[in-house]
Design a protein around this motif. Structure first.
Motif, PDB file in Angstrom:
ATOM      1  N   LYS A   1      20.735  -0.129  -6.494  1.00  0.00           N
ATOM      2  CA  LYS A   1      20.933  -0.838  -5.228  1.00  0.00           C
ATOM      3  C   LYS A   1      20.137  -2.134  -5.205  1.00  0.00           C
ATOM      4  O   LYS A   1      20.581  -3.148  -4.650  1.00  0.00           O
TER       5      LYS A   1
ATOM      6  N   ARG B   1      29.275  -3.036  -3.568  1.00  0.00           N
ATOM      7  CA  ARG B   1      28.286  -1.982  -3.319  1.00  0.00           C
ATOM      8  C   ARG B   1      27.207  -2.456  -2.346  1.00  0.00           C
ATOM      9  O   ARG B   1      26.773  -1.699  -1.469  1.00  0.00           O
ATOM     10  N   SER B   2      26.783  -3.702  -2.472  1.00  0.00           N
ATOM     11  CA  SER B   2      25.723  -4.206  -1.603  1.00  0.00           C
ATOM     12  C   SER B   2      26.226  -4.399  -0.175  1.00  0.00           C
ATOM     13  O   SER B   2      25.493  -4.132   0.791  1.00  0.00           O
TER      14      SER B   2
ATOM     15  N   ASP C   1      26.067  -1.073   1.340  1.00  0.00           N
ATOM     16  CA  ASP C   1      24.694  -0.702   1.671  1.00  0.00           C
ATOM     17  C   ASP C   1      24.217  -1.419   2.939  1.00  0.00           C
ATOM     18  O   ASP C   1      23.536  -0.822   3.784  1.00  0.00           O
TER      19      ASP C   1
END
Length: 205
Positions: free
Chosen positions: A111, A147-148, A151
């Motif tokens: 992450k 993905r970020s 998140d």
């Protein structure tokens, strides 16, 4: 291209961002990095291989946002409590702790790397006279951004205590008055969702 990602040749994507959007995205990514925390670097004289195989925590984070980013593998306390017999609940807790101990550090590294990719690609932009720029991502960068963005939405959604009922077109997120102090963060949450959705669409064959 303005406001949403569009596919580019070679499996990448591009989006036009103005100066304010670039600043917001970078600031959010940096805050995410601060939330995740720095990586565990080997101390002077420490064997790097020993640090590589170091174990992580066995208990979930106390921060609700971090707990959302790094959930228990077997449902957490709620899942264990619904397992039935006390010995089954205890087994689920132990399995979750064991899984977390050997995976959380790698998950945090992943992450962190994704958020760093967001910051670095934004820093590499060459703004026009109006401060805006076209962000062009490679295929690998698209995955890091995807993905970020996810998140970031999980983190903001946790801070706002967003439920599934809040998010539909008739949901309360779309009906907040301008005087509500949550409004700027809600707008960022919805905007990130639109960016994420358009980026997903560019990756669909």
């Amino acid at each position: 291209m303005a406001g949403h990602f569009e596919a580019t040749p070679g499996g990448g994507a591009a989006v036009a961002l103005d100066e304010v959007e670039i600043s917001i995205l970078r600031s959010l990514a940096v805050q995410l990095l601060e939330l995740i925390g720095p990586g565990d670097q080997p101390a002077d004289g420490e064997d790097p291989l020993a640090a590589l195989f170091a174990e992580g925590p066995s208990k979930p984070p106390t921060d609700p946002a971090l707990a959302r980013l790094f959930p228990d593998a077997y449902g957490g306390p709620e899942g264990a409590a619904g397992a039935g017999k006390p010995e089954e609940e205890q087994e689920l807790r132990e399995r979750s702790a064991e899984f977390r101990r050997f995976t959380e550090m790698d998950l945090r590294t992943g992450k962190r790397d994704d958020a760093l990719a967001v910051v670095r690609t934004l820093d590499a932009l060459s703004p026009a006279q109006d401060g805006g720029a076209v962000l062009t991502l490679t295929g690998d960068e698209c995955l890091s951004w995807l993905r970020s963005l996810n998140d970031l939405r999980l983190t903001i959604g946790t801070r706002l205590e967003v439920s599934d009922e809040d998010q539909g077109e008739e949901g309360s997120l779309y009906r907040l008055p301008d005087s509500d102090p949550r409004k700027p963060m809600v707008m960022a949450y919805l905007w990130l969702g639109a960016l994420q959705e358009s980026l997903v669409e560019t990756l669909i064959p």
